[in-house]
Structure formats: C-alpha cells, structure tokens
Scaffold this active site. Sequence first.
Site, PDB file in Angstrom:
ATOM      1  N   ARG A 136      -3.068  -1.369   3.624  1.00 41.83           N
ATOM      2  CA  ARG A 136      -2.278  -0.225   3.406  1.00 41.83           C
ATOM      3  C   ARG A 136      -0.760  -0.590   3.316  1.00 41.83           C
ATOM      4  O   ARG A 136      -0.425  -1.355   4.342  1.00 41.83           O
ATOM      5  CB  ARG A 136      -2.459   0.700   4.289  1.00 41.83           C
ATOM      6  N   TYR A 138       3.181   1.639   3.150  1.00 39.83           N
ATOM      7  CA  TYR A 138       3.968   2.725   2.853  1.00 39.83           C
ATOM      8  C   TYR A 138       4.247   2.885   1.413  1.00 39.83           C
ATOM      9  O   TYR A 138       4.533   1.865   0.781  1.00 39.83           O
ATOM     10  CB  TYR A 138       4.931   3.113   3.884  1.00 39.83           C
ATOM     11  N   ASP A 169      -4.114  12.661  18.432  1.00 37.86           N
ATOM     12  CA  ASP A 169      -4.810  11.672  17.461  1.00 37.86           C
ATOM     13  C   ASP A 169      -5.579  10.583  17.852  1.00 37.86           C
ATOM     14  O   ASP A 169      -5.874   9.409  16.874  1.00 37.86           O
ATOM     15  CB  ASP A 169      -3.649  11.197  16.460  1.00 37.86           C
ATOM     16  N   ASP A 174       3.685   6.904  19.359  1.00 38.84           N
ATOM     17  CA  ASP A 174       4.461   6.127  18.588  1.00 38.84           C
ATOM     18  C   ASP A 174       5.906   6.362  18.816  1.00 38.84           C
ATOM     19  O   ASP A 174       6.264   7.202  19.472  1.00 38.84           O
ATOM     20  CB  ASP A 174       4.575   6.878  17.378  1.00 38.84           C
ATOM     21  N   ASP A 206       0.439  14.030  16.684  1.00 38.87           N
ATOM     22  CA  ASP A 206       0.953  12.549  16.447  1.00 38.87           C
ATOM     23  C   ASP A 206       2.474  12.402  17.000  1.00 38.87           C
ATOM     24  O   ASP A 206       3.198  12.489  16.256  1.00 38.87           O
ATOM     25  CB  ASP A 206       0.728  11.920  15.247  1.00 38.87           C
TER      26      ASP A 206
END
Length: 296
Positions: A136, A138, A169, A174, A206
Amino acid sequence: MATARVLTVSDSSCLLTKTTSFLAKQRPCRNNNLCFTKRGAALPSLSRRSLTCRAIYNPEVQMKEEGRPETLDYRVFFVDRSGQKVSPWHDIPLRTADGAFNFVVEIPKESSAKMEVATDESNTPIKQDTKKGKLRYYPYNINWNYGLLPQTWEDPSLANPEVDGAFGDNDPVDVVEIGETRRKVGEVLKVKPLAALAMIDEGELDWKIVAISLDDPKASLVNDIDDVEKHFPGTLTAIRDWFRDYKIPDGKPANKFGLGNKPANKDYALKVITETNESWANLVKRSIPAGELSLV
C-alpha cells in the site's frame, strides 16, 4: 532469500541525570498510568512540566532490517544490546526519564509507502501495509513525520461519548510530528504533544496527536495549540485536510472528525494519551482479550 542489515542508532546528545533502561520493568501506577522502574527507580508519570531537552531520544536498541524495502517480506525489527528482538509498541516506554514522550517513526515526511507496526506479528516489527496481497502507498506524499506513541492502544470495545460514541481502531495512537527534519523509519524521537485531532475512519476513532520533536529549532516556541497556529500557520488545517481526503482517490468517502471538526489543545491531547495508555495496560495485563494482537 531475505537479507539482514543492522542499523545502529546513534547516541543521544542530551545528557540526563538518570538514564533509564530501554527494557525496564513495568508496574501499574496508582493513577492507572503505566510506570517503569530500574532497580526500584520510578519514572515520572504524566505531568505538565516544561520540556527543554533538545535531542533525539535513542534508547539502548538497534534497528535490524530483514528483506528488501518495498517488498512483502521487508521488516524493521528492534533488538536490544544482547541481540534479542523487542517490540517498539510494547517495550519502548511511553515516557522518558525527563518527562518527554517517545515517538516511533513509521513513515518519514515526504514519502508515500504506508509503513506501520505489525501489531499482529511477534515483536511487532515495522512493515509496509498490504491490501489484497499488494503493498500500500498513499496517493501522495505525507507532509509530516508519522508514527506511533508506544504503550498506547485505542480499545475497539470502548465507545467514546465525546466523539460520537465511536469505538477505538485497535491500534496504537498515531503521532503527526511537524518538525522540519525528515526522519527515518524506526527512529525514536523525544516529542511534546501540542494538539489532538479526533479522526473517524469508517466509524472507528483514530486519534492523531500533533507533536514536535524536542530537537527541532522551533520546539521551544511551541507548547500548545495556539503556538502551532502562530509558528506553523495553517499546519493544523493542512493535517486535518490531508487525513480527511487521502482515501478519496481510491474511491472511498472522506474521513470525518469529531470534536466539532476542530483540533483540541495540549491538555486534551494529554488526556487522550493517558486514557489510551490505560487501555494498553489493561491489554498487556490481559484484562481485555487481545484477539489477533501480539503482546510479545
């Protein structure tokens, strides 16, 4: 066949009066935060003391790469001085001896590979995320250093009444680090929180803690949300908009934000960190089922 390289973490330029072991013994504190001890010496719990030390925090750990970057088998492991693998999520303390917070870099600024701690793998190495067997990325570069606060966890069984009743989540909290320097995957920085954004991603809460590394030239100028607006004008809006929109190119809806679609101040960010540290403590004490998460 996977190859392995050992990346030595350089020594910190910050001299502390008391050095705390990277792998310290854990014990619950009376205030439900998790403290760490070495030979009976306790680290400070959450406080509002001024953070003035200007240095990258380098615990007694090395980063060991296995495999080649941008392949499915690539991993960045953390090892202690004896060569034993340790977890950047579970074994790096949330706080340092001088009261700062540790931040583990997963994604350097101005890059697009979606690197993350593998919470379901033993020793939780950093790897590149996958979807349907493919790596993956962005759709465009992230403009800040991005990673996690160790020893935090957003409990998926816990609904937050302040954020539309959204459940956690199932990941560490983060961090969006707004300093000028592009960091490396696996670096551990000493940071101070400045603000918090309550992102809601497909119904899951999140949190994004906005922080700055203590070795950044502007670190002494920013201590709360108003300082960010003054010295990094437009940055909080840019962070919110980036995380709101990054899934749109893949045909998904925009993410939403709680708390009135606005960032919360430093005190609220500290509250989020305290609560998610408590959730993590309950997780590793096995008071909450871990499911597929690795606690090693």
